[in-house]
Write an enzyme that holds these catalytic residues in place. Structure first.
Site, PDB file in Angstrom:
ATOM      1  N   LYS A 212       0.871  -1.172   0.000  1.00 30.07           N
ATOM      2  CA  LYS A 212       0.000   0.000   0.000  1.00 30.07           C
ATOM      3  C   LYS A 212       0.910   1.224   0.000  1.00 30.07           C
ATOM      4  O   LYS A 212       2.125   1.094   0.181  1.00 30.07           O
ATOM      5  CB  LYS A 212      -0.910   0.017   1.235  1.00 30.07           C
ATOM      6  CG  LYS A 212      -0.166  -0.262   2.551  1.00 30.07           C
ATOM      7  CD  LYS A 212      -1.105  -0.299   3.747  1.00 30.07           C
ATOM      8  CE  LYS A 212      -1.838  -1.617   3.904  1.00 30.07           C
ATOM      9  NZ  LYS A 212      -3.262  -1.537   3.641  1.00 30.07           N
ATOM     10  N   ARG A 213       0.328   2.432  -0.214  1.00 32.36           N
ATOM     11  CA  ARG A 213       1.146   3.636  -0.106  1.00 32.36           C
ATOM     12  C   ARG A 213       1.877   3.642   1.238  1.00 32.36           C
ATOM     13  O   ARG A 213       1.358   3.150   2.242  1.00 32.36           O
ATOM     14  CB  ARG A 213       0.259   4.881  -0.223  1.00 32.36           C
ATOM     15  CG  ARG A 213      -0.216   5.158  -1.636  1.00 32.36           C
ATOM     16  CD  ARG A 213       0.935   5.457  -2.576  1.00 32.36           C
ATOM     17  NE  ARG A 213       1.507   6.751  -2.295  1.00 32.36           N
ATOM     18  CZ  ARG A 213       1.422   7.808  -3.099  1.00 32.36           C
ATOM     19  NH1 ARG A 213       0.800   7.714  -4.258  1.00 32.36           N
ATOM     20  NH2 ARG A 213       1.987   8.947  -2.778  1.00 32.36           N
TER      21      ARG A 213
ATOM     22  N   THR B 113      -9.026  -1.013   0.988  1.00 32.07           N
ATOM     23  CA  THR B 113      -9.706  -1.891   0.029  1.00 32.07           C
ATOM     24  C   THR B 113      -8.831  -3.101  -0.290  1.00 32.07           C
ATOM     25  O   THR B 113      -9.351  -4.151  -0.667  1.00 32.07           O
ATOM     26  CB  THR B 113     -10.064  -1.143  -1.272  1.00 32.07           C
ATOM     27  OG1 THR B 113      -8.969  -0.311  -1.650  1.00 32.07           O
ATOM     28  CG2 THR B 113     -11.312  -0.293  -1.090  1.00 32.07           C
TER      29      THR B 113
HETATM   30  C1  26V Z   1      -3.858  12.411   1.466  1.00 32.31           C
HETATM   31  C2  26V Z   1      -2.939  13.072   2.263  1.00 32.31           C
HETATM   32  C3  26V Z   1      -2.513  14.430   1.860  1.00 32.31           C
HETATM   33  C4  26V Z   1      -1.739  15.206   2.904  1.00 32.31           C
HETATM   34  C5  26V Z   1      -0.870  14.354   3.798  1.00 32.31           C
HETATM   35  C6  26V Z   1      -1.483  13.091   4.307  1.00 32.31           C
HETATM   36  C7  26V Z   1      -2.451  12.438   3.408  1.00 32.31           C
HETATM   37  C8  26V Z   1      -2.903  11.175   3.703  1.00 32.31           C
HETATM   38  C9  26V Z   1      -3.800  10.529   2.908  1.00 32.31           C
HETATM   39  C10 26V Z   1      -4.292  11.156   1.791  1.00 32.31           C
HETATM   40  C11 26V Z   1      -5.259  10.435   0.917  1.00 32.31           C
HETATM   41  C12 26V Z   1      -6.641  10.896   1.114  1.00 32.31           C
HETATM   42  C13 26V Z   1      -7.660  10.262   0.211  1.00 32.31           C
HETATM   43  C14 26V Z   1      -7.545   8.775   0.059  1.00 32.31           C
HETATM   44  O1  26V Z   1      -6.880   8.294  -0.821  1.00 32.31           O
HETATM   45  N1  26V Z   1      -8.226   8.013   0.896  1.00 32.31           N
HETATM   46  C15 26V Z   1      -8.300   6.569   0.790  1.00 32.31           C
HETATM   47  O2  26V Z   1      -9.527   6.255   0.132  1.00 32.31           O
HETATM   48  C16 26V Z   1      -9.740   4.864   0.007  1.00 32.31           C
HETATM   49  C17 26V Z   1     -11.015   4.676  -0.779  1.00 32.31           C
HETATM   50  O3  26V Z   1     -12.100   5.135  -0.058  1.00 32.31           O
HETATM   51  C18 26V Z   1      -9.805   4.212   1.371  1.00 32.31           C
HETATM   52  O4  26V Z   1      -9.973   2.833   1.211  1.00 32.31           O
HETATM   53  C19 26V Z   1      -8.541   4.499   2.163  1.00 32.31           C
HETATM   54  O5  26V Z   1      -8.664   4.006   3.468  1.00 32.31           O
HETATM   55  C20 26V Z   1      -8.275   5.994   2.189  1.00 32.31           C
HETATM   56  O6  26V Z   1      -7.021   6.290   2.787  1.00 32.31           O
END
Ligand code: 26V
Length: 816
Positions: free
Chosen positions: A554-555, A662
């Site tokens: 994962k990331r 997911t």
């Molecule tokens: C963005 C950022 C930007 C600033 C620094 C930290 C940070 C951390 C995470 C993100 C991603 C936000 C949006 C995202 O990709 N969420 C993911 O969405 C998936 C689908 O709903 C979900 O399964 C994941 O748990 C969720 O992290």
């Protein structure tokens, strides 16, 4: 029988003829001189023809029946490869394989030549791709809208164990799936100023005179559902300049200046933004967001007006889903179009906007919530900024009218953040402008109500709802794991492929069958051997396919706690070294994932993984009982190879931080056992498969919140209470894994002791204990494989068909 086989032979012959025709007339090669890539293109084009027939039928049907349209606006679509997906959903996989085999072409080989369409960062983008496929499968008249990035997510290379980002070039050899639509083109404007004018009726109007205009050109990709049921369109926008060349400047000898505007315009769709690069390139990111929202809204309003007299019934005919806040400028843009261009009164326009839009939130992390500096918005989108102020004024006024004067409440629900420079809160804008706001797992939706949106939730208690994520079984089971799929259909019948949601549970009794369990294990071993050769080829590490494959892919992010897994790895290494003849379950720890280019700690975690791998893998006392592998360049295709080969799935985020996850679902569907926290959709997996069939550990979201409130993350206490943890810390801190630079991790580890925001130390002992239970179970293969079968059998609910049916019924009102 003969009739059937004749018909099949005819289909094979027909497909072969189609491929040869494509090779000759579209690719321009003759079979003798064709490269493998030419064959890939010819097969893809032949498959695309099959889609096009269904596509046109479907489009006509949606039009005739005036089906409600669903628009999925997403800055990311993480699609991966499409050849198998298309052939498999069209029912042509075996036919195509046979057809080209007789031409001496191997489908499995040419399949690998297709680059991944990596137009997304991770879970959010992959979810959009799964949703597109499910919407087609369910016959929903859906359109995906996004950006056709010339360069997708960067390629990750490892140089001396450090991540290095390289440009991704998926379009280098063209894209056989897409149709360019040079006639579908819209102007998109930025900048300039707004004037108040009085029109002929004596009404005051705001007139935006932009400073800059670019064009958005459509590229369409058909998305075919299971059994070709229906085909929807993914429409991606490419940015072009209004004029390709400034001739006057060119003639005056300014050859670079003559194309400068072209470069500026086209930079909008040049490259996907890696998530969590918080500061860099903000302005371009906002341009991307507005660019695709503006083009998509123009396109869908035009489609609406082709069928209806006006826009007043838009909410009945169309539903627009905002995938995170990235498209949330749609709230202001739709208002602008309705009020300024279509002269609809403000209140009516607001009703239409709220009735049409719905917003999905995907993270609660405060630093991940989008806000834009007011100054930037004023400069780039002056009319939108006015509209946002107006929305805010009406909103705050109505609260005051209802007697709400509490300054803290008003500050929390405002669209403008005043604390650190004035900024527009896109989450609040999306919330106010939508009739539905959903989270992506039960826990996440619950936490939305008590954290980020607590105050807005009190004002609009009906608005927040939950839609637990899902995955498409077509890609993540049928295509990724054909051997398991065959085992399942042999037992449960071919209908399983059409209704896995209901039929998969019929597998449960087979968990008690010794021979089935053995077959299940044999199937896993097959996938593990395939992964072992990928590992050998890509990182040169030999792994034993009989060992437990313990996987975290994962990331890379601190909240996902790859570090916790690494601490366990080191603890296990030390334990094996101190007792080399112990009864250790042999393990291969597999890691993969990308770090945002600007995310220093995440990159250090990758380096640490590789440092640990080097030491562990080369230590003769370990005798192969433990191997550590970091596979570079994790993407959808690599996931398709890794997931069927996993025995243990690591889902160990700090409780309350992973909105859903997911990959947790993909692993369990393929029969991996989960070691995880009660976070995101793990909670619901636990309900479905049973707590006895997972390894749950660690602090709950409530306990995590309590520690956060008390500002006590307890790293020091955990370290003094745990010898094991202490030994691990000493080793990493002291340079055991980084002899070339012994202090490489000392700052990192010290910082963790001071501020362990994600509770890595606090959860360490519980994690170690859970891993002990994993080992014990591994040593009882009957029990292990019984549990694995039960995991597969009980995952039906996590089909994205179920998720989409819920969106369609409860948010979009789009079920016929
Ligand atoms: C963005 C950022 C930007 C600033 C620094 C930290 C940070 C951390 C995470 C993100 C991603 C936000 C949006 C995202 O990709 N969420 C993911 O969405 C998936 C689908 O709903 C979900 O399964 C994941 O748990 C969720 O992290």
């Amino acid at each position: 029988m003969t009739q059937e086989s004749n018909a099949r032979d005819a289909e094979v012959a027909e497909f072969r003829a189609a491929v040869l025709a494509k090779l000759t007339y579209s690719v321009g090669k003759d079979p003798e001189h064709a490269f493998e890539h030419d064959w890939f293109e010819a097969v893809a084009l032949a498959a695309r023809d099959h889609m096009v027939e269904h596509w046109m039928d479907h489009t006509r049907r949606a039009y005739r029946r005036s089906q409600k349209r669903v628009y999925y606006l997403s800055l990311e679509f993480l699609i991966g490869r499409l050849l198998y997906d298309s052939l498999s959903n069209l029912g042509l996989l075996d036919i195509a394989r046979e057809a080209i085999a007789e031409l001496g072409v191997d489908l499995e080989r040419i399949r690998l030549l297709e680059p991944d369409a990596a137009l997304g960062n991770g879970g959010l983008g992959r979810l959009a791709a799964c949703f597109m496929e499910s919407m087609s499968t369910l016959g929903i008249a859906a359109h995906g809208y996004g950006i056709r990035y010339e360069h997708g997510l960067f390629r990750q290379a490892l140089v001396d164990g450090w991540q290095q980002e390289q440009t991704e070039n998926w379009l280098d050899f063209g894209n056989p799936w897409e149709f360019e639509r040079p006639e579908v083109i819209y102007p998109i404007s930025f900048g300039g100023g707004v004037e108040t004018l009085t029109d002929s009726n004596g009404e005051q109007r705001q007139v935006w005179t932009p400073g800059e205009t670019v064009r958005a050109v459509a590229y369409d990709t058909p998305v075919v559902g299971w059994r070709g049921s229906s085909v929807n369109t993914l429409r991606l926008w490419r940015a072009r300049a209004l004029e390709e060349l400034h001739l006057e400047r060119f003639n005056a000898g300014d050859h670079l200046g003559a194309v400068a505007e072209v470069a500026r315009a086209e930079s909008i769709s040049r490259v996907l933004y890696p998530a969590d690069s918080t500061e860099a390139g903000q302005e371009l990111r906002l341009r991307q967001e507005y660019f695709f929202v503006c083009a998509s809204l123009q396109d869908l309003l035009r489609r609406h007006l082709n069928m209806h007299d006006n826009l007043l019934n838009l909410p009945d005919a169309a539903a627009i889903q905002l995938n995170d806040t990235h498209p949330s400028i749609a709230v202001a843009e739709l208002m602008r179009l309705l009020v300024d261009q279509h002269e609809i009164p403000w209140d009516k326009a607001w009703e239409i906007t709220v009735g049409t839009l719905a917003y999905t939130n995907h993270t609660l992390l405060p630093e991940a919530l989008e806000t834009w500096p007011v100054a930037l918005m004023e400069r780039m989108l002056p009319r939108h900024m006015q509209i946002i102020y107006l929305i805010n004024a009406y909103h705050i006024d109505s609260l005051r009218a209802q007697g709400q004067h509490d300054f803290d409440v008003l500050r929390a629900v405002s669209l403008i953040e005043e604390d650190n420079g004035r900024r527009v809160r896109m989450g609040n804008l999306a919330f106010l402008g939508s009739h539905s706001v959903n989270g992506v797992s039960a826990l996440h939706s619950k936490l939305m109500k008590s954290t980020v949106f607590a105050e807005l939730h009190k004002l609009y208690p009906q608005r927040i709802n939950n839609k637990t994520n899902g995955i498409t079984f077509r890609r993540w089971l049928f295509q990724a794991n054909p051997m398991l799929t065959r085992m399942l259909t042999d037992r449960l019948g071919e209908q399983l492929l059409d209704s896995p949601q209901t039929l998969l549970k019929n597998l449960e009794p087979f968990a008690e069958h010794e021979d089935f369990r053995q077959q299940f294990a044999a199937q896993r071993l097959h996938s593990k051997k395939a992964l072992a050769s990928i590992i050998q080829e890509r990182v040169g590490v030999t792994v034993n396919p009989e060992a437990m494959f313990d996987v975290q892919v994962k990331r890379i992010h601190e909240y996902k706690r790859q570090l916790l897994n690494l601490l366990h790895t080191v603890a296990l290494y030390q334990a094996i070294r101190s007792e080399p003849s112990g009864n250790w379950a042999p393990r291969v720890k597999v890691f993969a994932g990308k770090a945002a280019a600007s995310y220093h700690q995440a990159k250090l975690i990758i380096k640490l993984t590789n440092d640990i791998a080097r030491v562990v893998n080369n230590d003769p006392t370990v005798r192969g009982l433990l191997k550590v592998v970091f596979l570079p360049n994790y993407n959808v295709s690599l996931a398709e190879s890794i997931i069927p080969a996993a025995d243990l799935s690591e889902q160990i985020s700090t409780a309350g931080y992973e909105a859903s996850g997911t990959s947790n679902m993909k692993f369990a569907l393929n029969g991996a056992l989960t070691i995880g926290t009660l976070d995101g959709a793990n909670v619901e997996m636990c309900e479905q498969v049973g707590a006895d069939n997972m390894f749950i550990f660690g602090l709950t979201a409530q306990q995590v919140q309590a520690r956060k409130r008390a500002d006590d993350f307890g790293a020091g206490a955990a370290l003094s209470a745990s010898h094991r943890l202490n030994d691990v810390f000493q080793a990493i801190r002291g340079g055991v894994f980084s002899p070339d630079d012994p202090s490489r991790y000392s700052g990192f580890m010290d910082a963790l002791v001071g501020y362990d925001r994600f509770l890595v130390c606090a959860d360490f002992d519980a994690y170690w204990d859970a891993q002990q239970r994993v080992d014990e179970l591994w040593n009882q293969p009957d029990q292990w494989w019984r549990m694995a079968v039960l995991n597969t059998a009980r995952m039906g609910w996590f089909s994205s068909d179920r998720t989409i049916a819920e969106y369609a019924g409860e948010i979009w009102n789009a079920l016929d």
